[in-house]
Enzyme design. Sequence first.
Site, PDB file in Angstrom:
ATOM      1  N   SER A  68      97.484 -35.744  47.680  1.00  0.00           N
ATOM      2  CA  SER A  68      97.937 -36.146  46.347  1.00  0.00           C
ATOM      3  C   SER A  68      97.475 -35.100  45.352  1.00  0.00           C
ATOM      4  O   SER A  68      96.443 -34.440  45.562  1.00  0.00           O
ATOM      5  CB  SER A  68      97.350 -37.510  45.962  1.00  0.00           C
TER       6      SER A  68
ATOM      7  N   TYR B 156      89.900 -42.814  44.988  1.00  0.00           N
ATOM      8  CA  TYR B 156      91.111 -42.202  45.553  1.00  0.00           C
ATOM      9  C   TYR B 156      91.019 -40.678  45.602  1.00  0.00           C
ATOM     10  O   TYR B 156      91.309 -40.058  46.629  1.00  0.00           O
ATOM     11  CB  TYR B 156      92.307 -42.634  44.710  1.00  0.00           C
TER      12      TYR B 156
END
Length: 257
Positions: A144, A157
């Site tokens: 990501s 995350y």
Amino acid sequence: MSANPRLQDWRGRVVWIIGASSGIGRATAAKLHEQGAHLMVSARSAAALDQFCREHPGAEALPLDVGDAQSLQSAWTRLMARAGRVDLVMYCAGHYEALDVDHYRLEPMLRHLEINYIGALRVLEPLLPQLIRQGSGHLSLVASVAGYRGLPQALAYGPSKAAMQHLAEILFLELQPRGIGVSVINPGFVETPLTAQNRFRMPALISPEEAAEHILRGWRQGRFDIHFPRRFTNWLKLLQLLPHRLYVGAVRRTTGL
């Protein structure tokens, strides 16, 4: 010159997508099915996989839990028994929960690592020897842009995705000279069940189908870092280059922290 062998013809290629029950993984699987790939799809939800296979005849379901080494090994054994080889593996299993220092808890920190990173390490245990024996194939890890640099509310995350970035770079250095492709996929905001929980405006939000098109284009071009949409991710790439002081200032101005 491309970083990896270009993947342009999918007819008959054995593709294993882990995290294929929804979002980017499912959309990418559907695109590959259209182009003739021999699909093996995995996720925890057997029902979702069965539905996918009913809608995409010829695809085969391999339910698994990436947090369970025995479950993963069983799926790998079935894949090898059915296909005997693998031409591309896409690790798209993911977990996301916004977390900041005011709400720190160890459990979500560890859960992000377990699904987003350690699950990929479990896949590598049987996969790497197979790819090396074949002398061909491609491994694609979904990370990501949140892994590029630290961002607010990405306390759990972001580090798990940064670990995937680092892992992909090392794997590329060691596998690419052997003719084995490695790519890291860095999406911006994609409309998926994971991002549906966000309560802030997500710039340059795209659909899973658009994300899948970007991914297939990246494989077709032989790219290592497949990031999209460029109108958003190119700005984050620039942030990577800033000295720490300037980076912190830019993030704080943007987020209001």
